[in-house]
Design a protein around this motif. Structure first.
Motif, mmCIF file in Angstrom:
data_model
loop_
_atom_site.group_PDB
_atom_site.id
_atom_site.type_symbol
_atom_site.label_atom_id
_atom_site.label_comp_id
_atom_site.label_asym_id
_atom_site.label_seq_id
_atom_site.Cartn_x
_atom_site.Cartn_y
_atom_site.Cartn_z
ATOM 1 N N LYS A 60 0.832 -1.204 0.000
ATOM 2 C CA LYS A 60 0.000 0.000 0.000
ATOM 3 C C LYS A 60 0.870 1.260 0.000
ATOM 4 O O LYS A 60 0.591 2.226 -0.704
ATOM 5 C CB LYS A 60 -0.899 -0.049 1.245
ATOM 6 C CG LYS A 60 -1.750 1.170 1.467
ATOM 7 C CD LYS A 60 -3.090 1.029 0.771
ATOM 8 C CE LYS A 60 -4.045 2.163 1.132
ATOM 9 N NZ LYS A 60 -4.004 3.267 0.162
ATOM 10 N N GLU A 61 1.931 1.190 0.782
ATOM 11 C CA GLU A 61 2.821 2.350 0.914
ATOM 12 C C GLU A 61 3.451 2.725 -0.433
ATOM 13 O O GLU A 61 3.465 3.896 -0.823
ATOM 14 C CB GLU A 61 3.907 1.999 1.933
ATOM 15 C CG GLU A 61 4.778 3.148 2.342
ATOM 16 C CD GLU A 61 5.955 2.679 3.199
ATOM 17 O OE1 GLU A 61 6.027 1.471 3.520
ATOM 18 O OE2 GLU A 61 6.806 3.520 3.500
ATOM 19 N N TYR A 63 2.399 1.698 -3.420
ATOM 20 C CA TYR A 63 1.307 2.009 -4.363
ATOM 21 C C TYR A 63 0.945 3.487 -4.284
ATOM 22 O O TYR A 63 0.807 4.167 -5.300
ATOM 23 C CB TYR A 63 0.099 1.133 -4.042
ATOM 24 C CG TYR A 63 -1.067 1.323 -4.971
ATOM 25 C CD1 TYR A 63 -1.146 0.623 -6.178
ATOM 26 C CD2 TYR A 63 -2.103 2.196 -4.657
ATOM 27 C CE1 TYR A 63 -2.209 0.795 -7.046
ATOM 28 C CE2 TYR A 63 -3.183 2.370 -5.520
ATOM 29 C CZ TYR A 63 -3.223 1.670 -6.708
ATOM 30 O OH TYR A 63 -4.279 1.851 -7.560
ATOM 31 N N ASP A 64 0.798 3.964 -3.048
ATOM 32 C CA ASP A 64 0.413 5.370 -2.860
ATOM 33 C C ASP A 64 1.514 6.342 -3.287
ATOM 34 O O ASP A 64 1.237 7.511 -3.553
ATOM 35 C CB ASP A 64 0.039 5.624 -1.397
ATOM 36 C CG ASP A 64 -1.277 4.958 -1.022
ATOM 37 O OD1 ASP A 64 -2.069 4.646 -1.930
ATOM 38 O OD2 ASP A 64 -1.500 4.745 0.189
ATOM 39 N N ALA A 65 2.756 5.845 -3.338
ATOM 40 C CA ALA A 65 3.883 6.709 -3.702
ATOM 41 C C ALA A 65 4.176 6.700 -5.202
ATOM 42 O O ALA A 65 5.029 7.455 -5.670
ATOM 43 C CB ALA A 65 5.135 6.265 -2.932
ATOM 44 N N LYS A 69 -1.152 8.150 -11.427
ATOM 45 C CA LYS A 69 -2.346 7.326 -11.207
ATOM 46 C C LYS A 69 -2.608 6.522 -12.485
ATOM 47 O O LYS A 69 -2.255 6.960 -13.577
ATOM 48 C CB LYS A 69 -3.546 8.224 -10.906
ATOM 49 C CG LYS A 69 -3.363 9.060 -9.660
ATOM 50 C CD LYS A 69 -3.524 8.224 -8.394
ATOM 51 C CE LYS A 69 -3.002 8.945 -7.178
ATOM 52 N NZ LYS A 69 -1.925 8.234 -6.496
ATOM 53 N N ASP A 86 -6.190 -4.423 -4.652
ATOM 54 C CA ASP A 86 -6.389 -2.973 -4.598
ATOM 55 C C ASP A 86 -5.107 -2.209 -4.874
ATOM 56 O O ASP A 86 -5.132 -0.994 -5.078
ATOM 57 C CB ASP A 86 -6.894 -2.561 -3.210
ATOM 58 C CG ASP A 86 -8.341 -2.959 -3.001
ATOM 59 O OD1 ASP A 86 -9.035 -3.251 -3.991
ATOM 60 O OD2 ASP A 86 -8.765 -2.974 -1.829
ATOM 61 N N THR A 87 -3.983 -2.901 -4.815
ATOM 62 C CA THR A 87 -2.688 -2.233 -5.025
ATOM 63 C C THR A 87 -1.963 -2.845 -6.217
ATOM 64 O O THR A 87 -0.746 -2.909 -6.254
ATOM 65 C CB THR A 87 -1.818 -2.319 -3.758
ATOM 66 O OG1 THR A 87 -1.661 -3.696 -3.394
ATOM 67 C CG2 THR A 87 -2.436 -1.544 -2.606
ATOM 68 N N ARG A 89 -0.876 -2.858 -10.211
ATOM 69 C CA ARG A 89 -0.628 -1.979 -11.357
ATOM 70 C C ARG A 89 0.004 -2.804 -12.463
ATOM 71 O O ARG A 89 0.444 -3.932 -12.256
ATOM 72 C CB ARG A 89 0.336 -0.833 -10.983
ATOM 73 C CG ARG A 89 -0.228 0.199 -10.036
ATOM 74 C CD ARG A 89 -1.313 1.090 -10.637
ATOM 75 N NE ARG A 89 -0.882 1.806 -11.836
ATOM 76 C CZ ARG A 89 -0.392 3.048 -11.836
ATOM 77 N NH1 ARG A 89 -0.290 3.714 -10.703
ATOM 78 N NH2 ARG A 89 -0.049 3.640 -12.971
#
Ligand code: FES
Length: 116
Positions: A60-61, A63-65, A69, A86-87, A89
């Motif tokens: 998650k960490e 992914y958010d970085a 998008k 959910d994470t 790509r």
């Protein structure tokens, strides 16, 4: 201009860890190809967003970085990937930045070549 080296560790479903080097500006697919990393079927469409075989799972960490998008085209293709999270790509759409140096990514155990 000096190349800025980055590293990335691929963690396969069987637990095998593969550390590879690339440069800022490379996509993760570029790094797989340039290092001849043995990931079965990975990157079949060569980054043209038509296969989903380059599916990777991020923490998650991380992914958010990620700098960008996902586009609608990437999301459509991700829908066809197996083991979607959910994470998730597509590795061909992730461009390495200095900030991403040293990340780990999970490689799902199965891939779906959406062209088939
Ligand atoms: Fe085919 Fe990324 S390599 S969608």
């Amino acid at each position: 201009s000096e190349k800025q080296e980055v590293s990335i560790t691929f963690v396969k479903a069987n637990g095998e860890r593969i550390k590879a080097k690339g440069n800022v500006g490379d996509t993760i697919l570029d790094i797989v190809v340039n290092n001849e990393i043995d990931l079965d079927g990975y990157g079949a469409c060569e980054g043209t967003l038509t296969c989903s075989t380059c599916h990777l799972i991020f923490s998650k960490e991380v992914y958010d970085a990620l700098p960008d998008k996902p586009t609608d085209e990437e999301l459509d293709m991700l829908d066809l990937a197996y083991e979607l999270t959910d994470t998730s790509r597509l590795g061909c759409q992730i461009v390495m930045t200095k900030k991403l140096d040293g990340i780990e990514v999970r490689v799902p155990s199965t891939i779906n070549d959406a062209r088939a």
